[in-house]
Write a protein that holds these residues in place. Structure first.
Motif, PDB file in Angstrom:
ATOM      1  N   GLY A 129       2.918   5.821  -7.029  1.00 35.47           N
ATOM      2  CA  GLY A 129       1.650   6.256  -7.247  1.00 35.47           C
ATOM      3  C   GLY A 129       0.780   5.062  -6.848  1.00 35.47           C
ATOM      4  O   GLY A 129       1.167   4.055  -5.811  1.00 35.47           O
ATOM      5  N   PRO A 130      -0.629   4.840  -6.696  1.00 31.74           N
ATOM      6  CA  PRO A 130      -1.744   3.737  -6.189  1.00 31.74           C
ATOM      7  C   PRO A 130      -1.774   2.336  -6.460  1.00 31.74           C
ATOM      8  O   PRO A 130      -2.188   1.918  -5.416  1.00 31.74           O
ATOM      9  CB  PRO A 130      -2.997   4.415  -6.078  1.00 31.74           C
ATOM     10  N   VAL A 131      -1.439   2.835  -8.084  1.00 37.40           N
ATOM     11  CA  VAL A 131      -0.693   1.207  -8.290  1.00 37.40           C
ATOM     12  C   VAL A 131      -0.204   0.622  -7.748  1.00 37.40           C
ATOM     13  O   VAL A 131      -0.307  -0.806  -7.259  1.00 37.40           O
ATOM     14  CB  VAL A 131      -0.736   1.102 -10.062  1.00 37.40           C
ATOM     15  N   ARG A 132       0.825   1.241  -8.248  1.00 38.80           N
ATOM     16  CA  ARG A 132       2.173   0.346  -6.984  1.00 38.80           C
ATOM     17  C   ARG A 132       2.236   0.370  -5.801  1.00 38.80           C
ATOM     18  O   ARG A 132       3.150  -0.955  -5.227  1.00 38.80           O
ATOM     19  CB  ARG A 132       3.697   2.038  -6.895  1.00 38.80           C
ATOM     20  N   ASP A 133       1.432   0.874  -5.354  1.00 36.81           N
ATOM     21  CA  ASP A 133       1.381   0.596  -3.328  1.00 36.81           C
ATOM     22  C   ASP A 133       0.487  -0.092  -3.306  1.00 36.81           C
ATOM     23  O   ASP A 133       0.626  -0.958  -2.129  1.00 36.81           O
ATOM     24  CB  ASP A 133       0.288   2.754  -2.935  1.00 36.81           C
ATOM     25  N   THR A 134      -0.190  -0.547  -4.513  1.00 30.23           N
ATOM     26  CA  THR A 134      -1.032  -1.490  -3.361  1.00 30.23           C
ATOM     27  C   THR A 134      -0.390  -2.942  -4.352  1.00 30.23           C
ATOM     28  O   THR A 134      -0.963  -4.008  -3.578  1.00 30.23           O
ATOM     29  CB  THR A 134      -2.112  -1.958  -4.519  1.00 30.23           C
ATOM     30  N   VAL A 135       0.429  -2.985  -5.277  1.00 26.01           N
ATOM     31  CA  VAL A 135       1.152  -4.371  -5.291  1.00 26.01           C
ATOM     32  C   VAL A 135       1.857  -3.994  -4.474  1.00 26.01           C
ATOM     33  O   VAL A 135       2.378  -4.958  -3.657  1.00 26.01           O
ATOM     34  CB  VAL A 135       1.451  -3.848  -6.519  1.00 26.01           C
ATOM     35  N   LEU A 136       2.710  -3.197  -4.291  1.00 31.94           N
ATOM     36  CA  LEU A 136       3.813  -3.561  -2.534  1.00 31.94           C
ATOM     37  C   LEU A 136       3.087  -3.683  -1.339  1.00 31.94           C
ATOM     38  O   LEU A 136       3.502  -4.459  -0.653  1.00 31.94           O
ATOM     39  CB  LEU A 136       4.309  -1.928  -2.092  1.00 31.94           C
ATOM     40  N   GLY A 137       1.425  -3.508  -1.362  1.00 33.69           N
ATOM     41  CA  GLY A 137       1.253  -3.965   0.289  1.00 33.69           C
ATOM     42  C   GLY A 137       1.266  -5.774  -0.046  1.00 33.69           C
ATOM     43  O   GLY A 137       1.170  -6.258   1.068  1.00 33.69           O
ATOM     44  N   TRP A 138       0.468  -5.856  -1.657  1.00 37.99           N
ATOM     45  CA  TRP A 138       0.628  -7.481  -1.804  1.00 37.99           C
ATOM     46  C   TRP A 138       2.255  -7.781  -1.295  1.00 37.99           C
ATOM     47  O   TRP A 138       2.617  -9.730  -0.807  1.00 37.99           O
ATOM     48  CB  TRP A 138       0.533  -7.469  -2.809  1.00 37.99           C
ATOM     49  N   VAL A 139       3.166  -6.886  -1.664  1.00 37.11           N
ATOM     50  CA  VAL A 139       4.168  -7.765  -1.333  1.00 37.11           C
ATOM     51  C   VAL A 139       3.923  -8.164   0.652  1.00 37.11           C
ATOM     52  O   VAL A 139       5.191  -8.798   0.435  1.00 37.11           O
ATOM     53  CB  VAL A 139       5.408  -7.115  -1.631  1.00 37.11           C
ATOM     54  N   ARG A 140       3.813  -7.141   1.072  1.00 31.26           N
ATOM     55  CA  ARG A 140       3.956  -7.017   2.206  1.00 31.26           C
ATOM     56  C   ARG A 140       3.337  -7.685   2.952  1.00 31.26           C
ATOM     57  O   ARG A 140       4.106  -8.736   3.982  1.00 31.26           O
ATOM     58  CB  ARG A 140       3.773  -5.037   2.811  1.00 31.26           C
ATOM     59  N   GLU A 141       2.360  -8.453   2.236  1.00 34.67           N
ATOM     60  CA  GLU A 141       1.080  -9.428   3.229  1.00 34.67           C
ATOM     61  C   GLU A 141       1.980 -10.340   2.933  1.00 34.67           C
ATOM     62  O   GLU A 141       1.863 -12.070   2.997  1.00 34.67           O
ATOM     63  CB  GLU A 141       0.149  -9.494   1.588  1.00 34.67           C
ATOM     64  N   THR A 142       3.039 -10.506   1.269  1.00 31.57           N
ATOM     65  CA  THR A 142       3.390 -12.497   0.927  1.00 31.57           C
ATOM     66  C   THR A 142       4.451 -12.444   1.804  1.00 31.57           C
ATOM     67  O   THR A 142       4.987 -13.809   2.154  1.00 31.57           O
ATOM     68  CB  THR A 142       4.160 -12.322  -0.171  1.00 31.57           C
ATOM     69  N   PHE A 143       5.568 -11.165   2.378  1.00 30.51           N
ATOM     70  CA  PHE A 143       6.951 -10.875   2.995  1.00 30.51           C
ATOM     71  C   PHE A 143       6.454 -10.372   4.089  1.00 30.51           C
ATOM     72  O   PHE A 143       7.090  -8.959   4.121  1.00 30.51           O
ATOM     73  CB  PHE A 143       7.870 -10.990   2.008  1.00 30.51           C
ATOM     74  N   PRO A 144       6.230 -10.592   5.277  1.00 23.44           N
ATOM     75  CA  PRO A 144       5.807  -9.640   6.651  1.00 23.44           C
ATOM     76  C   PRO A 144       6.974  -9.049   6.914  1.00 23.44           C
ATOM     77  O   PRO A 144       6.928  -7.406   7.486  1.00 23.44           O
ATOM     78  CB  PRO A 144       4.818 -10.153   7.291  1.00 23.44           C
ATOM     79  N   LYS A 145       8.269  -9.316   7.066  1.00 23.02           N
ATOM     80  CA  LYS A 145       9.514  -9.538   7.018  1.00 23.02           C
ATOM     81  C   LYS A 145      10.141  -8.801   6.590  1.00 23.02           C
ATOM     82  O   LYS A 145      10.199  -9.369   5.344  1.00 23.02           O
ATOM     83  CB  LYS A 145      10.516 -10.393   7.980  1.00 23.02           C
ATOM     84  N   GLN A 146      10.410  -6.978   6.389  1.00 24.15           N
ATOM     85  CA  GLN A 146      10.461  -6.762   4.889  1.00 24.15           C
ATOM     86  C   GLN A 146      12.107  -5.361   6.049  1.00 24.15           C
ATOM     87  O   GLN A 146      11.893  -5.108   6.768  1.00 24.15           O
ATOM     88  CB  GLN A 146      10.100  -5.677   4.505  1.00 24.15           C
ATOM     89  N   VAL A 147      13.203  -4.943   4.697  1.00 20.29           N
ATOM     90  CA  VAL A 147      14.184  -4.026   5.051  1.00 20.29           C
ATOM     91  C   VAL A 147      13.917  -2.917   3.665  1.00 20.29           C
ATOM     92  O   VAL A 147      13.776  -4.036   2.667  1.00 20.29           O
ATOM     93  CB  VAL A 147      15.737  -5.311   5.503  1.00 20.29           C
ATOM     94  N   PRO A 172      14.517 -12.977  -0.914  1.00 24.75           N
ATOM     95  CA  PRO A 172      14.345 -12.248  -1.858  1.00 24.75           C
ATOM     96  C   PRO A 172      14.523 -11.118  -1.714  1.00 24.75           C
ATOM     97  O   PRO A 172      14.488  -9.954  -1.051  1.00 24.75           O
ATOM     98  CB  PRO A 172      13.130 -12.845  -2.936  1.00 24.75           C
ATOM     99  N   PHE A 173      15.329 -10.096  -3.181  1.00 26.49           N
ATOM    100  CA  PHE A 173      15.452  -8.714  -3.222  1.00 26.49           C
ATOM    101  C   PHE A 173      13.969  -7.319  -3.723  1.00 26.49           C
ATOM    102  O   PHE A 173      13.871  -8.119  -4.877  1.00 26.49           O
ATOM    103  CB  PHE A 173      16.497  -8.314  -3.867  1.00 26.49           C
ATOM    104  N   VAL A 174      13.815  -6.579  -3.637  1.00 28.89           N
ATOM    105  CA  VAL A 174      12.149  -6.569  -4.451  1.00 28.89           C
ATOM    106  C   VAL A 174      12.989  -5.140  -5.436  1.00 28.89           C
ATOM    107  O   VAL A 174      13.346  -4.109  -4.427  1.00 28.89           O
ATOM    108  CB  VAL A 174      11.188  -5.881  -4.219  1.00 28.89           C
ATOM    109  N   ALA A 175      13.197  -4.636  -5.753  1.00 31.14           N
ATOM    110  CA  ALA A 175      14.016  -3.338  -6.437  1.00 31.14           C
ATOM    111  C   ALA A 175      13.122  -2.506  -7.289  1.00 31.14           C
ATOM    112  O   ALA A 175      12.188  -3.255  -8.475  1.00 31.14           O
ATOM    113  CB  ALA A 175      15.145  -4.136  -8.018  1.00 31.14           C
TER     114      ALA A 175
END
Length: 544
Positions: A31-49, A115-118
């Motif tokens: 949902g939009p709440v999780r998408d917003t938080v995941l956007g912060w995760v991408r901002e914190t860790f630009p390199k993601q897999v 880190p891992f984000v589960a």
């Protein structure tokens, strides 16, 4: 901390110590709440897999590239999905395969990646990450109480690392004692809390851990791991006279925090319904997904990693896995057998296909049909059976019904998934007479053993409102009847057959609670429960 403050703080700590803290469990539906938080995760860790919860260990770590190897004639390996310095995101982490969870846990133990984000997208409280994985991820965020408007205008502050942060001498001991009070058995939790406190101090620009750092750490690390809430404060230390402090040690003075302060911080991070479950012990008694036992075969089900096969054993050979096992030895084998053409495959290279399937579950309702309330109890059982059968195909459930009264027990409904047959068999229900509980349990035990031989997973559900008064030999002897019932209950427990005892009396019966202990089964007191409540109680208790 507010829910939004917890989110921002967790990301700051994870950025400060990504490998030491392991990662973050983010529990939220899409949902939009999780998408917003995941956007912060991408901002914190630009390199993601982005990983898959069902990928193989070889896909994760890398391994033999079979097609390239066969084409080039030399050993070629492909790179795995894991990358150093990247944030690895695991969608639908609650469905991670056990072997993959164990592999990720081993990597976290080595400190190789992080880190891992589960992303925990479980629909209910029972659908959670495998413990072997969640125990190694320090931080946990639950977005169920967060609204999109709460996140509007929020931004991540500047981040720091954890170098040159001192720890007061008594903080590690305090964290261990607090973990014990909260029922946290994992020794990783105090270690994570200590690292989180150091990271919080660094983020706040301090060179020494203070009380605010410790409170923030326990709120983020301990809250979701707690299995009990301490009712009483720990005893105070003896008021023995203390030696005057050494002026030279003023910079190393210990930090003593009231335990109540940290416990209240943990309570504030938990929803009220979770606290209620902790007090009642429901969190510890959760049964899981409610499905039947896992069986390993070679025909159908979820694919498992291949295993060694024996020649002419009838096992299905996994050709690709066999070639992967044989290719690394081809150079050596060609030197030994230069006249052989093609790949040289030997018996110890053979790999067999394996699959995992869930056995169907059989719910055996063993119903007390004695006395004046028999008709109502059997009516409730009939309604509950019909409600459960409505979902039988989706839940892999079969049901059976045994009624006990007078001097013995009778199978009213053999194991079935047919709703039409159920209604026909339950049209006329007998009632009245004594209470031969032991006979009912003996019949249920025989049916359960027969079901196990057919590949089913049986569960015995005893529905009664009183004590047993008819012994197995048919005599009206309360003491002998209670002893016979206890003996059969212990046999059910010894055979590993799951059970559930439902007390429908107007007041809870202590003898039934004791019988439930002998069966190693949960005890539920449901006075005047209708069919709907009974069905819901069975579903909740069995985790289905």
């Amino acid at each position: 901390m507010t829910p939004v403050a917890r989110i921002l703080t967790a990301l700051q700590l994870l950025k400060a110590d990504p490998v030491g803290l392991g990662g973050l469990v983010l529990r939220a539906r899409s949902g939009p709440v999780r998408d917003t938080v995941l956007g912060w995760v991408r901002e914190t860790f630009p390199k993601q897999v982005r990983l898959s919860g069902q990928m193989s260990v070889e896909d994760l770590e890398g391994g033999l590239d079979l097609a390239a190897t066969l084409g080039a004639g030399v050993l070629v390996r492909h790179r795995g999905m894991l990358q150093e310095g990247a944030c690895h995101v695991i969608p639908m982490a609650e469905r991670v395969a056990p072997q993959l969870a164990a592999t990720l846990a081993a990597m976290l133990d080595r400190g190789s990646f992080g880190p891992f984000v589960a992303l925990d997208e479980g629909a209910d409280a029972e659908e959670v990450l495998p413990l072997v994985l969640s125990d190694r991820l320090a931080l946990h965020l639950d977005l169920s109480e967060v609204a999109l408007k709460d996140l509007a205008g929020m931004r991540l502050p500047e981040l720091a690392n954890i170098r040159n942060v001192d720890i007061p001498g008594d903080v590690p001991e305090q964290l261990v004692l607090l973990a014990s009070q909260l029922g946290i058995s994992s020794l990783r939790a105090p270690s994570f809390a200590l690292r989180a406190a150091k990271a919080h101090a660094a983020v706040m620009g301090r060179d020494r851990v203070c009380s605010d750092d410790v409170v923030a750490a326990v709120e983020l690390v301990y809250a979701h791991r707690a299995t009990q809430v301490p009712q009483d404060a720990p005893p105070a230390k003896d008021n023995a006279p203390e030696a005057p402090p050494d002026p030279g040690e003023s910079q190393q003075q210990d930090l003593t925090l009231p335990d109540e302060l940290m416990i209240e911080a943990i309570k504030a991070a938990l929803p009220p319904d979770i606290l209620a479950k902790l007090r009642s012990g429901a969190a510890r008694n959760a049964k899981g997904s409610g499905s039947g036992k896992r069986k390993t075969g070679n025909r159908r089900g979820r694919p498992l990693p291949p295993t060694g096969a024996r020649a002419r054993s009838g096992q299905r050979i996994d050709l690709m896995a066999t070639l992967r096992a044989a290719i690394p030895w081809q150079t050596l084998r060609k030197q030994q057998e230069p006249d052989r053409r093609g790949a040289i495959v030997r018996a110890d290279d053979l790999r067999a296909k394996r699959y995992q399937e869930l056995s169907d579950r059989l719910l055996i309702f063993t119903v007390d049909a004695s006395g004046s309330a028999a008709l109502a109890r059997l009516g409730e059982a009939k309604g509950a059976v019909e409600l459960l059968l409505a979902d039988a195909y989706a839940r892999r459930d079969h049901v059976a019904l045994i009624a006990f009264r007078g001097a013995g027990a009778e199978v009213l409904l053999p194991p079935t998934r047919s709703l039409v047959q159920t209604k026909r068999r339950l049209a006329d229900l007998p009632g009245g007479g004594g209470t031969p509980t032991a006979s009912g349990l003996v019949t249920a035990l025989e049916m359960a053993r027969s079901a196990e031989r057919k590949g089913l997973t049986p569960t015995v559900i005893l529905l009664t409102d009183g004590r047993s008064n008819i012994a197995l030999d048919g005599t009206a002897d309360r003491n002998q009847a209670a002893q016979d019932a206890a003996d059969v209950a212990r046999q059910l427990s010894a055979c590993g057959i799951e059970g559930l005892v439902i007390d429908t009396g107007t007041r809870p019966e202590r003898a039934l609670a004791t019988l439930a202990k002998e069966m190693a089964a949960p005890y539920l007191a449901l006075p005047r429960a209708d069919a709907k409540k009974l069905s819901a109680a069975v579903t909740d208790s069995l985790g289905g």
